[in-house]
Design an enzyme around this catalytic site. Structure first.
Site, mmCIF file in Angstrom:
data_model
loop_
_atom_site.group_PDB
_atom_site.id
_atom_site.type_symbol
_atom_site.label_atom_id
_atom_site.label_comp_id
_atom_site.label_asym_id
_atom_site.label_seq_id
_atom_site.Cartn_x
_atom_site.Cartn_y
_atom_site.Cartn_z
ATOM 1 N N HIS A 17 13.403 20.671 -20.819
ATOM 2 C CA HIS A 17 13.744 20.393 -19.421
ATOM 3 C C HIS A 17 15.157 19.796 -19.329
ATOM 4 O O HIS A 17 15.956 20.199 -18.488
ATOM 5 C CB HIS A 17 12.780 19.372 -18.808
ATOM 6 C CG HIS A 17 11.365 19.833 -18.651
ATOM 7 N ND1 HIS A 17 10.294 19.062 -19.015
ATOM 8 C CD2 HIS A 17 10.829 20.973 -18.154
ATOM 9 C CE1 HIS A 17 9.167 19.693 -18.739
ATOM 10 N NE2 HIS A 17 9.460 20.867 -18.230
ATOM 11 N N LYS A 41 -4.020 19.679 -9.959
ATOM 12 C CA LYS A 41 -3.618 19.275 -11.310
ATOM 13 C C LYS A 41 -3.333 17.787 -11.302
ATOM 14 O O LYS A 41 -2.380 17.341 -10.667
ATOM 15 C CB LYS A 41 -2.328 20.034 -11.661
ATOM 16 C CG LYS A 41 -2.372 20.771 -12.980
ATOM 17 C CD LYS A 41 -1.022 21.414 -13.194
ATOM 18 C CE LYS A 41 -0.823 21.935 -14.592
ATOM 19 N NZ LYS A 41 0.528 22.439 -14.778
ATOM 20 N N ARG A 90 11.250 30.574 -20.738
ATOM 21 C CA ARG A 90 11.066 30.451 -22.183
ATOM 22 C C ARG A 90 10.766 31.800 -22.822
ATOM 23 O O ARG A 90 11.321 32.167 -23.823
ATOM 24 C CB ARG A 90 9.920 29.493 -22.499
ATOM 25 C CG ARG A 90 10.318 28.066 -22.427
ATOM 26 C CD ARG A 90 9.127 27.187 -22.344
ATOM 27 N NE ARG A 90 8.451 27.364 -21.077
ATOM 28 C CZ ARG A 90 7.555 26.538 -20.593
ATOM 29 N NH1 ARG A 90 7.176 25.505 -21.289
ATOM 30 N NH2 ARG A 90 7.011 26.747 -19.421
ATOM 31 N N SER A 128 5.393 20.560 -21.932
ATOM 32 C CA SER A 128 4.822 19.215 -21.779
ATOM 33 C C SER A 128 3.453 19.156 -22.442
ATOM 34 O O SER A 128 3.063 18.121 -22.990
ATOM 35 C CB SER A 128 4.712 18.863 -20.298
ATOM 36 O OG SER A 128 5.990 18.846 -19.713
HETATM 37 P P1 ADP Z 1 5.700 22.748 -18.577
HETATM 38 O O1 ADP Z 1 4.558 21.880 -18.142
HETATM 39 O O2 ADP Z 1 5.264 24.118 -19.040
HETATM 40 O O3 ADP Z 1 6.628 22.106 -19.542
HETATM 41 P P2 ADP Z 1 7.027 22.417 -15.961
HETATM 42 O O4 ADP Z 1 6.265 22.835 -14.763
HETATM 43 O O5 ADP Z 1 7.207 20.951 -16.114
HETATM 44 O O6 ADP Z 1 6.468 23.102 -17.270
HETATM 45 O O7 ADP Z 1 8.439 23.150 -16.016
HETATM 46 C C1 ADP Z 1 9.380 23.137 -15.012
HETATM 47 C C2 ADP Z 1 10.396 24.233 -15.265
HETATM 48 O O8 ADP Z 1 11.009 24.043 -16.534
HETATM 49 C C3 ADP Z 1 9.843 25.650 -15.297
HETATM 50 O O9 ADP Z 1 10.801 26.506 -14.719
HETATM 51 C C4 ADP Z 1 9.708 25.946 -16.768
HETATM 52 O O10 ADP Z 1 9.786 27.341 -17.034
HETATM 53 C C5 ADP Z 1 10.913 25.207 -17.308
HETATM 54 N N1 ADP Z 1 10.763 24.833 -18.701
HETATM 55 C C6 ADP Z 1 9.768 24.128 -19.263
HETATM 56 N N2 ADP Z 1 9.958 23.952 -20.578
HETATM 57 C C7 ADP Z 1 11.120 24.594 -20.876
HETATM 58 C C8 ADP Z 1 11.862 24.820 -22.087
HETATM 59 N N3 ADP Z 1 11.415 24.368 -23.264
HETATM 60 N N4 ADP Z 1 13.007 25.536 -21.995
HETATM 61 C C9 ADP Z 1 13.423 26.017 -20.808
HETATM 62 N N5 ADP Z 1 12.763 25.853 -19.644
HETATM 63 C C10 ADP Z 1 11.635 25.156 -19.670
#
Ligand code: ADP
Length: 170
Positions: A17, A41, A90, A128
């Site tokens: 992130h 959620k 990703r 996450s």
């Molecule tokens: P997650 O719970 O899967 O980590 P989030 O809902 O918090 O996802 O993610 C928010 C945004 O960040 C989404 O657009 C997701 O695709 C992107 N994202 C999450 N992890 C990564 C990563 N490792 N690299 C790039 N983008 C990411």
């Protein structure tokens, strides 16, 4: 001024992130990282904690602001006069649902466009959910979350007695 919104659950914020945040902050004049709360959620960290963690790791980025919302993204963007949503991709598996969401958001708010940033390969595996799994087993988190928040993530999961599957809340 070009204001963009980076929405997500951020439960908790990861290095993947943070990489997207830093890159988007270079492209746009202002980036609002918004913790979106989804009623179905529950999450591990409270909304306030998630905001606090993101604030901690973005303290050195002057054009990044952190917020939290229960609204639809399209509504939130309209109220905050933002015309761009930033999302991270990703894998191909992210693509389908993200494109669908982008189209729905454009349908709800015709002025809103979505920009995708590809993940750095070194973060492609990171989510996450993975961070929470690893923290439960006491794994080294330094490749997963920014160093400022390692202790807080570890403390949150310390003393967890339930099986990982039972506690897996996204
Ligand atoms: P997650 O719970 O899967 O980590 P989030 O809902 O918090 O996802 O993610 C928010 C945004 O960040 C989404 O657009 C997701 O695709 C992107 N994202 C999450 N992890 C990564 C990563 N490792 N690299 C790039 N983008 C990411």
């Amino acid at each position: 001024m070009k204001r963009a919104i980076y929405p997500g659950s951020f439960d908790p914020v990861t290095l993947g992130h943070l990489d997207i945040i830093k890159r988007a902050a270079v492209i746009f004049d202002e980036l609002v990282v918004c913790v979106m709360l989804n009623s179905s959620k529950q999450g591990l960290f409270s909304p306030e904690e998630r905001v606090e963690l993101i604030q901690l790791v973005t303290a050195d980025l002057p054009n990044v602001r952190v917020d939290c919302s229960r609204e639809l993204l399209a509504t939130y963007a309209r109220k905050n006069r933002a015309r761009v949503v930033v999302k991270g991709l990703r894998a191909v598996s992210d693509y389908e649902s993200e494109i669908q969401m982008a189209m729905v958001n454009a349908k709800l708010n015709a002025k809103l466009d979505t920009v995708f940033l590809y993940t750095r390969p070194k973060y492609a595996y990171l989510s996450s959910t993975i961070v929470k799994e690893m923290a439960r087993y006491g794994a080294d988190l330094s490749d997963f979350v920014p160093r400022q928040i390692i202790g807080m993530v570890r403390d949150k999961l310390a003393g967890s007695t339930l099986e990982p599957r039972e506690r897996d809340i996204g």
